[in-house]
Design a protein around this motif. Structure first.
Motif, PDB file in Angstrom:
ATOM      1  N   ASP A   1       8.044  23.796  38.266  1.00  0.00           N
ATOM      2  CA  ASP A   1       8.821  23.910  37.035  1.00  0.00           C
ATOM      3  C   ASP A   1       8.050  23.224  35.917  1.00  0.00           C
ATOM      4  N   THR A   2       7.594  23.994  34.956  1.00  0.00           N
ATOM      5  CA  THR A   2       6.787  23.437  33.874  1.00  0.00           C
ATOM      6  C   THR A   2       7.611  22.682  32.848  1.00  0.00           C
ATOM      7  N   SER A   3       8.929  22.754  32.946  1.00  0.00           N
ATOM      8  CA  SER A   3       9.756  22.028  31.991  1.00  0.00           C
ATOM      9  C   SER A   3       9.801  20.534  32.290  1.00  0.00           C
ATOM     10  N   SER A   4       9.455  20.135  33.528  1.00  0.00           N
ATOM     11  CA  SER A   4       9.410  18.708  33.846  1.00  0.00           C
ATOM     12  C   SER A   4       7.967  18.238  33.771  1.00  0.00           C
ATOM     13  N   LYS A   5       7.793  17.014  33.313  1.00  0.00           N
ATOM     14  CA  LYS A   5       6.450  16.456  33.217  1.00  0.00           C
ATOM     15  C   LYS A   5       5.975  16.046  34.599  1.00  0.00           C
ATOM     16  N   LEU A   6       4.660  16.001  34.803  1.00  0.00           N
ATOM     17  CA  LEU A   6       4.064  15.762  36.114  1.00  0.00           C
ATOM     18  C   LEU A   6       4.572  14.500  36.777  1.00  0.00           C
TER      19      LEU A   6
END
Length: 162
Positions: free
Chosen positions: A150-155
């Protein structure tokens, strides 16, 4: 129970249990591989193996040993820190150890495939098979999960939610 209703304590307990389950799967494989790699050195053919094969074997054994160390470290951390309320630290470090351990395991598996390929077919075909193995491990274990993440959460935001 939804994630919003889950207490911090329950979430950390669940995360730790999931991490330990994942480690059990990886540990079994790497320990079997490590034993196999160690047994090779006691064969007659190994004594006459070319330097390149012996060097590849040594690097493979060292990567398998590193994988064993990294994949067993979270259990040691848990045992040492569990009564101090440091479950979040154990989960975060365990996640890092697991990912690094899988990286070393991928290299060890690739080295094993390369060694076997060198014995069976040799030359550039063995190298091609080894590269293919590395690409498969890299794609299945790292690239594909990262691409579907999910790219909406930061790594680093969900490091404790493994």
């Amino acid at each position: 129970m939804s994630n919003a209703e889950e207490s911090e304590h329950s979430r950390l307990a669940r995360n730790l249990n999931e991490l330990l389950q994942e480690l059990r799967v990886a540990q079994a494989g790497v320990q079997i591989l490590f034993g196999f790699l160690l047994s090779i050195t006691f064969t007659d053919k190994y004594a006459t193996a070319p330097t390149l094969v012996r060097g590849t074997h040594l690097v493979t054994v060292l990567c398998a040993a590193a994988a064993v160390a990294l994949l067993t470290a979270p259990a040691a951390w848990h045992r040492v820190l569990f009564r101090q309320g440091r479950r979040e630290d154990v989960v975060a470090a365990g996640n890092t150890f697991l990912l690094a351990g899988l990286g070393f395991l991928a290299v060890a598996m690739t080295g094993t495939v390369l060694l076997i390929s060198e014995v069976i077919v040799g030359g550039w075909v063995a190298v091609l098979i080894g590269v293919a193995a590395l690409l498969v491990y890299g794609a299945l274990w790292f690239a594909m999960p990262l691409l579907t993440r999910d790219t909406s959460s930061k790594l680093g935001d969900d490091i404790t939610d493994v």
